[in-house]
Design a protein around this motif. Structure first.
Motif: not given
Length: 743
Positions: A637-641
């Motif tokens: 889910p942290l791929i947005v970072k």
């Protein structure tokens, strides 16, 4: 005397006892027999068309000439006037052959009576009168004989003429020069020329140039007296159409037997030849089709002899199709002296019915599906059969392989720890592996069969979500987590791998797949999440305390800097403050990445995540384009970072960045997500250290942590930009970690 007179008439020898005019008239009547056409020009023939005129002429002429003879006898004229009686005698004998002699006898008696009573005759005159009466009778007999045969020949001739004229075949008479003399109605219809158009012209006008020499050869044969029958050749009609005809030629002879012309009868066989050609073409096509059939075909008679085989059968037997004819089928196929007891052909000859059977024949090298069908003669008696052998060797092998596969499949199903299931179109369970008994707590598999699949779901509505996902993901999903119920109502977590089943038209036909009990894994995950949450809380508290201490340290350093301003210690204080500031940034940076790996990876819309990162950053003065649509990637889910960090690096280090873009390209089975800008780019020296921990002008952790986030699901990142022309980051997503949506 009648016979001698007839001979005199044929030979032209004029007897003295018959007057010359009467002799010529008799000759003309005789010539009617030699040619019916001459008859058409006789004056007396026209009289016959008036039924009351001839009897009137006979009666009037008889009375008139008898009165003249009375006048002559009274005046001493007894030689000339009796000849006038020939007129009614000949007229009666010609038109009424059967009554001519009787009429002449009566007339002769009347003449003799007059000759003996009108005057006193001398003996010589009496003999002369009787002789004349005898001549009258002879003349009547000759004329009646000739007339009777002439009438018969005339009728025959007219019938023949009528037949010729009404014949549908073309009947033509011609000279040996090819000049047309007769042309019937059939010839007009066949060739298109009327009799008036063709009469007197050469017949060669209807003969093709390449057939004219053939015609001359036939004419020469007729000149020699031969007869040509049913000779097939070609002719040209008036409109130029070429037709096929069957020709019969015979000589025309005169009264002396001399050949004076050619009689030609032509029958149009164009349609017959077209029909024959069509039959031959159909026959050839049937034979080609028969030989082209890949199945082996044999026609067997009721004596077990081969009547015909196709090429496939002959090739399998190793002989030609012609060599197979006449051979005993059991000898050439089975290599036996007699047919075996269960021979399908033998059974067919017994009961007259078709039979089908699977056979294995070593001599034909395989397994075959044999069908025998009866062939019956016109009386309905079985005369043989058609054998069709379809090679099923591969099918048999596949069936054997399928049986082995089913055995292995059954073994797997019976021993699998997970639950294999199959659901019908009506959403009821139709199959379940034995492991389902243990997983769901039922007494047996049969207790599950027939149950609605929704009875196993804790929330039946969640199954509708699964079906929607199946339709959206090309009919298959993996590792779909859901809560199910056991027989006692207790809930537990499962992981579903499901495939959608469809019917012939693509409609819903049910589902099948694997159910895996993940209750223990879920408990472990919950425990891990609880531990991570506690660790994150401890980390947050510790980070907060450290930042508070750093803030106090920096405050004291600022005060020390003011007190030591202008001294050599001021520079030391400045460096100490910079080090404290760096520590503060790194501690603050860890706040954003403390959740790496805490939440499990999931499918995410790549374009939506990029737009979310863009919304968080809001880069002023930079036009960022997101050209990625309809693609999902499986990532943390942290791929947005990751996308956030790429754009932030452009702002921090690109110096002159005004545009940036996200795009995607398919390279084989992989997906490459590309981020590029128009800044200064990355030098070749920095490319090798770009993703190392601590490298950079800020925290040195941004790209390092980005690579770690991507690596969780096997995604890699490299920088392939050209220095001075902007960065080009390529994120390589492996097969299985990306998919297109809407399929």
């Amino acid at each position: 005397m009648s016979i001698r007179l007839s001979r005199n008439l044929r030979e032209g020898d004029h007897p003295a006892s018959v007057p010359a005019p009467i002799f010529k008239l008799l000759q003309e009547l005789l010539m009617v027999k030699a040619g019916c056409r001459r008859m058409d020009f006789l004056f007396f023939d026209d009289l016959g068309k008036r039924p009351y005129l001839v009897p009137a002429l006979i009666v009037i002429s008889s009375l008139a000439f008898l009165l003249l003879n009375v006048f002559g006898l009274t005046h001493g004229i007894s030689y000339v006037l009796p000849h006038l009686l020939y007129f009614p005698i000949i007229l009666t004998a010609y038109y009424y052959p059967k009554r001519g002699i009787l009429f002449t006898l009566g007339l002769s008696l009347c003449y003799c009576a007059l000759a003996f009573t009108v005057v006193a005759p001398t003996n010589a005159e009496m003999v002369s009168a009787i002789a004349r009466s005898a001549v009258f009778v002879i003349i009547a007999a000759v004329v009646s004989n000739i007339s009777g045969r002439m009438h018969h020949d005339t009728q025959m001739c007219r019938r023949l003429v009528s037949v010729v004229r009404s014949s549908g075949d073309a009947i033509i008479s011609e000279t040996f020069d090819g000049i047309v003399t007769d042309w019937n109605r059939g010839a007009e219809m066949l060739y298109g020329y009327t009799a008036e158009e063709i009469a007197g012209h050469s017949l060669f006008r209807i003969i093709p140039p390449d057939r004219q020499e053939e015609k001359r050869h036939l004419m020469e044969r007729i000149r020699q007296g031969d007869v040509v029958e049913r000779f097939e050749t070609e002719r040209i009609t008036k409109d130029g159409t070429h037709i096929q005809i069957s020709l019969s030629l015979s000589p025309i002879r005169n009264n002396r037997g001399e050949i004076i012309g050619i009689s030609e009868i032509a029958h149009d066989i164009t349609e017959r030849q077209r029909f024959q050609k069509a039959i031959l073409m159909e026959k050839e096509q049937w034979e080609r089709t028969f030989d082209a059939v890949p199945d082996m075909i044999a026609i067997i008679d009721n004596q077990f002899r081969i009547a015909r085989v196709n090429r496939a059968m002959a090739d399998r037997l190793g002989i030609s199709t012609a060599e197979a004819v006449g051979l005993q089928c059991h000898d050439v196929v089975h290599h036996t002296a007699v047919p075996h007891g269960l021979c399908p052909h033998r059974l067919l000859l017994t009961d007259g019915h078709s039979h089908s059977v699977d056979i294995h024949e070593e001599n034909l090298h395989g397994d075959f599906f044999l069908t025998v069908s009866p062939i019956r003669d016109p009386d309905g008696t079985v005369a043989g059969s058609v054998h069709i052998l379809h090679d099923i060797t591969e099918r048999k092998k596949m069936e054997a392989a399928l049986r082995k596969s089913e055995e292995r499949y059954r073994t797997v199903i019976e021993n699998i720890q997970d639950v294999f299931f199959r659901v019908s179109r009506e959403n009821t369970i139709v199959m379940a592996s034995p492991s389902a008994v243990k997983v769901f707590g039922y007494g047996s598999v049969q207790d599950l069969i027939g149950l609605p699949i929704t009875s196993l779901w804790k929330d039946p509505q969640k199954r509708e979500e699964l079906l929607d996902a199946l339709k959206a993901r090309n009919g298959a999903v993996q590792d779909w987590e859901a809560e199910f119920k056991k027989s006692d109502g207790s809930a537990f977590w499962v992981s579903l791998t499901v495939r959608l089943q469809t019917d012939e038209v693509g409609g819903y036909a049910g589902t099948e797949g694997i159910i895996r009990d993940i209750s223990k894994r879920k408990k472990a995950e919950e425990a891990l999440k609880s531990a991570l949450k506690k660790l994150n809380m401890l980390s947050s508290i510790t980070r907060h305390d450290i930042l508070n201490q750093i803030m106090g340290l920096r405050a004291y350093l600022e005060l020390s800097k003011e007190d030591l301003k202008g001294t050599k210690y001021e520079a030391f204080i400045t460096k100490e403050d910079q080090a404290a500031e760096a520590i503060q940034r790194q501690i603050e940076f860890t706040k954003y990445y403390e959740d790496i790996g805490v939440n499990e990876p999931r499918w995410q819309d790549a374009g939506a995540v990029m737009n979310e990162a863009l919304t968080q950053l809001c880069p002023a003065g930079v036009d960022v384009q997101v050209a990625v649509d309809g693609i999902e990637i499986f990532a943390d889910p942290l791929i947005v970072k990751v996308f956030f960090n790429l754009m932030e690096n452009s702002l921090r280090h690109g110096e002159r960045v005004t545009t940036a873009q996200f795009s995607a390209e398919e390279t084989g089975e992989e997906l490459v997500i590309i981020y590029r800008d128009n800044g200064v780019g990355v030098s070749e020296a920095d490319k090798q250290k770009l993703f190392r921990k601590g490298f950079g002008k800020h925290t040195g952790l941004g790209l390092f942590l980005s690579r770690e986030i991507l690596a969780i699901t096997g995604i890699s990142i490299v920088e392939n930009g050209e220095p001075g022309k902007g960065v080009r980051f390529e994120i390589v997503v492996p097969d299985g970690a990306w998919r297109k949506t809407g399929l």
